[in-house]
Write an enzyme that holds these catalytic residues in place. Structure first.
Site, PDB file in Angstrom:
ATOM      1  N   HIS A   1       0.850  -1.191   0.000  1.00  0.00           N
ATOM      2  CA  HIS A   1       0.000   0.000   0.000  1.00  0.00           C
ATOM      3  C   HIS A   1       0.884   1.238   0.000  1.00  0.00           C
ATOM      4  O   HIS A   1       1.819   1.352   0.798  1.00  0.00           O
ATOM      5  CB  HIS A   1      -0.903   0.020   1.236  1.00  0.00           C
ATOM      6  N   SER A   2       0.621   2.156  -0.920  1.00  0.00           N
ATOM      7  CA  SER A   2       1.324   3.430  -0.981  1.00  0.00           C
ATOM      8  C   SER A   2       2.826   3.195  -1.140  1.00  0.00           C
ATOM      9  O   SER A   2       3.262   2.542  -2.087  1.00  0.00           O
ATOM     10  CB  SER A   2       0.997   4.258   0.274  1.00  0.00           C
ATOM     11  N   LEU A   3       3.635   3.715  -0.220  1.00  0.00           N
ATOM     12  CA  LEU A   3       5.082   3.524  -0.315  1.00  0.00           C
ATOM     13  C   LEU A   3       5.462   2.057  -0.219  1.00  0.00           C
ATOM     14  O   LEU A   3       6.476   1.633  -0.797  1.00  0.00           O
ATOM     15  CB  LEU A   3       5.780   4.322   0.793  1.00  0.00           C
TER      16      LEU A   3
ATOM     17  N   SER B   1       4.091  -0.365  -1.721  1.00  0.00           N
ATOM     18  CA  SER B   1       4.078  -0.943  -3.066  1.00  0.00           C
ATOM     19  C   SER B   1       5.350  -0.600  -3.825  1.00  0.00           C
ATOM     20  O   SER B   1       5.869  -1.422  -4.590  1.00  0.00           O
ATOM     21  CB  SER B   1       2.854  -0.428  -3.833  1.00  0.00           C
TER      22      SER B   1
END
Length: 761
Positions: free
Chosen positions: A384-386, A388
């Protein structure tokens, strides 16, 4: 009354002193004086005063007493160690396992451990503690519950301590056996319980323990409702989880310690996502579950934030020393969350983050296999977010089992070439520095590890230093990375900007092997990426290897596309795929301010709309359906108007020739325009229908095995009113999104050959 072995001392022995702090969550504690067993087990029983029972006389309607039956216990656990008021029940399967273990403990000295909640927690039965298995969490209390109470201001029934419940159960047994009700039970700690009848029992708080600010006599004497057995209280007992695990998924969080607007940790958010997946499996794979083809998918959180901001790195202390004292809360939030982006672009802390993520995933994978030796399923990863982006760089730099690592020293000695140090210096014309290097016991292998400052300390001038370092770099790199291409992870190359010759034709100097990532011409030269053996333009670090090959990589609200562009990459070659992972999904909310697309970097000549993720109930959301319906109505209205004009013109043209005036050029032009408009509309309809059928067939590279990569969620109706208002929430919505969970389950079970079932509405 029968007594189970886990009830130490039995009901005929003295009950333990009841701690009023446990009973009433009050810091005041009353210590009971030592009494005989009869005094403690059998509280003082008096006839209740008429004033206390008159209002309940009408409820005592049973004339024939029911025979006494032993209460069935149910096990509860406290949600948090620092909160003794949030109690939740175990599933019936786990409660039965705990009760059976409690019955078999007896006089055993050794501890009995029972795995609960899908084997993610271990309960130490004698200790009455619940310990997390896969992550760090303070142990919480566990109770064998039979009696419950609820005050006027309480939202749910709370369990009594076990020793207090034993005393209540024995008094209840005597009342039922002798058919003596309307009795007042005074306990040594001051609590008063009145058993009016089997269905109405009340507890009154001791007057001395009342809160000082409560002045109303009615509030002081307000009783608590007492219930016997879990079946008589309103509590939702969760369903047990299937024992069989079909697939394992590791979920990596983004920036900061909190993952949603409620500031919950990654552990709590993954728990919600797991619960949503279990509900969807029960509704969308019901028949497969009944046939035993489907078990469950296990989701485990991967926490890297605590390691980065822990005492080992000391980064928080360093940042705190330079932080301004003003707007302290906002600065603390920035230091704890937004700075993670800068840490990941720092070579020192990027190495810490990547090592933590990889080691934590490998640790969880090993521990899971130890607790589930029968597990033979595949493993996937979610970021999720960073998180990924971390997984993207990690997977980009994985290597297959038979593929050696390029540019990084292996276990075998590393050699630049067959030349000796003396031959190398002679070739460079720097033989005068041979004695200087040999005095420090430097050979070619150790010379390759030297930096410019090391050679400067040896007294070597700038010119010779540059010659030596340039030679080492050229020999270090593979042949295909010496000129023009950046040496990246296995299977990745970055080409320089194509050059134009005198005739205007572009020549890129490509070999037969096509590049995977293409870099734009660099404007600045502050950072030299040319000799970095790393991910796409990432800082120079050593990427660890995962202990398994992931089946699928899911990115939630991912900024991967933006980071690749900022690193100077124009596009991703369609033939590129992760070395060890063959599937990749980029899932995002349309209003997510952090999410970016991937497909335009692969297929730049086609304007592809992202794939719309279906609603988990099998339809579009109503406002989207209404929007599509209005669009179709406008198109139909336009087509009907043109069709009516054409029909009118044709009927007008069928009049007798004598009645028609001479045809002028303008009228023929009108007819021709109407016919052309009709043709254009028909072509538009046919092309739109063709696009609907052909769009899923478009190949967008091999990152997802030729399938679509970008998948967009459907916004909720309330979110469509103001997209800015729900922007932050949109970035944090994935943990509770049933549509997202269903997409993961469909991808996982499609590869297992399990058919998807749409439930009947």
């Amino acid at each position: 009354m029968s007594n189970s072995p886990c009830e130490e001392g039995g009901l005929s022995q003295a009950a333990p002193n009841v701690n009023t702090q446990d009973l009433f969550e009050n810091p005041t504690q009353t210590t009971a004086t030592e009494k005989t067993p009869e005094d403690q087990v059998l509280p003082v029983v008096d006839e209740a005063s008429p004033s206390s029972t008159s209002s309940f006389e009408m409820l005592d309607m049973e004339s024939v007493p029911a025979p006494y039956q032993e209460v069935q216990p149910h096990w509860f656990f406290c949600r948090r160690a620092d909160d003794n008021t949030s109690w939740l029940p175990f599933s019936r399967e786990d409660s039965d396992k705990l009760q059976n273990a409690c019955n078999t403990v007896g006089e055993k000295k050794e501890e009995v451990v029972v795995a609960v909640d899908g084997e993610r927690y271990d309960v130490y039965v004698k200790e009455r503690r619940r310990h997390a298995v896969y992550w760090e969490q303070s142990p919480t209390e566990v109770r064998r519950c039979t009696w419950f109470y609820k005050g006027d201001k309480d939202t749910r029934f709370m369990p009594y301590p076990e020793d207090f419940s034993k005393s209540l159960e024995e008094a209840y047994m005597i009342a039922v056996t002798l058919d003596e009700w309307n009795r007042k039970l005074e306990f040594p700690t001051g609590e008063t319980v009145i058993l009016h009848n089997p269905k109405l029992m009340m507890q009154y708080q001791p007057i001395g323990l009342q809160d000082e600010w409560v002045s109303s006599p009615s509030e002081q004497t307000r009783p608590r409702t007492v219930k016997r057995g879990v079946d008589n209280i309103s509590v939702e007992i969760p369903d047990g989880e299937p024992e069989k695990v079909d697939h394992l998924v590791f979920m990596v969080h983004g920036i900061g310690p909190a993952c949603d607007l409620r500031f919950r940790s990654i552990i709590q958010c993954v728990n919600d996502f797991r619960s949503a997946s279990l509900s969807l499996l029960a509704s969308h794979y019901k028949r497969a579950q009944q046939d035993g083809k489907v078990g469950r998918v296990e989701f485990l959180p991967v926490n890297w934030h605590s390691s980065l901001h822990g005492d080992a790195t000391g980064v928080d202390e360093d940042i705190q020393r330079i932080t301004l004292p003003s707007i302290s809360k906002l600065r603390h939030f920035t230091n704890d969350t937004l700075l993670d982006l800068f840490f990941y672009n720092s070579p020192t802390y990027c190495q810490t983050i990547v090592d933590t993520v990889a080691s934590e995933i490998n640790r969880l994978h090993t521990l899971f296999n130890q607790r589930h030796p029968e597990f033979k399923g595949a493993v996937s990863v979610v970021g999720h977010s960073l998180g990924s982006l971390i997984l993207f760089d990690l997977l980009t730099n994985q290597r297959t089992d038979s593929e050696p690592r390029k540019g990084v020293p292996s276990d075998e000695p590393f050699h630049l070439s067959c030349d000796t140090l003396e031959q190398t210096l002679n070739r460079l014309g720097l033989q005068q520095y041979l004695e200087t290097l040999q005095a420090e016991n430097l050979d070619l292998e150790s010379l390759a590890l030297c930096q410019d400052s090391d050679l400067k300390d040896l007294g070597i001038p700038l010119g010779p230093r540059k010659k030596i370092l340039n030679y080492v770099k050229r020999k270090w790199l593979p042949e295909d990375c010496k000129t023009g291409a950046v040496c990246l992870a296995p299977g990745l190359q970055v080409l320089p900007q194509a050059n134009s010759d005198e005739d205007g034709n572009q020549s890129s100097g490509l070999t037969m092997q096509q590049p995977q990532f293409h870099r734009a011409q660099s404007i600045t030269s502050a950072v030299d990426y040319e000799y970095f053996d790393v991910g796409i333009g990432q800082v120079s670090i050593e990427y660890p290897q995962l202990a398994f090959h992931p089946q699928t990589f899911f990115a939630f609200g991912s900024p991967i596309g933006m980071f690749l562009t900022v690193r100077g990459l124009k596009r991703v070659d369609p033939n590129y795929t992760f070395p060890t992972c063959k599937s990749f999904y980029n899932i995002y909310h349309p209003y997510d301010p952090v999410a970016y697309r991937i497909e335009p970097m692969i297929v730049s000549d086609v304007d592809l709309e992202p794939m719309l993720i279906p609603h988990h109930k099998g339809r579009k959301r109503m406002h989207l359906e209404l929007k599509d319906s209005l669009t179709r109505m406008s198109m139909d209205l336009k087509n009907n108007v043109l069709g009516s004009l054409r029909t009118a013109w044709q009927s007008f043209a069928r009049l007798p020739v004598a009645a028609l005036p001479p045809v002028e050029e303008g009228e023929s032009t009108i007819e021709r325009n109407l016919q052309e408009a009709q043709v254009v509309c028909e072509e538009a309809e046919s092309s739109s229908s063709a696009e609907e059928t052909e769009q899923p067939e478009i190949k967008v590279g091999m990152l997802n095995a030729g399938r679509r990569i970008d998948y967009v969620l459907q916004e909720k109706p309330i979110e469509s009113f103001n997209e800015y208002l729900f922007a932050i929430q949109s970035h944090l919505c994935y943990w509770e999104s049933e549509d997202t969970a269903l997409l993961l389950l469909k991808e996982i079970y499609d590869k297992l050959g399990v058919a998807f079932e749409q439930p009947q509405q």
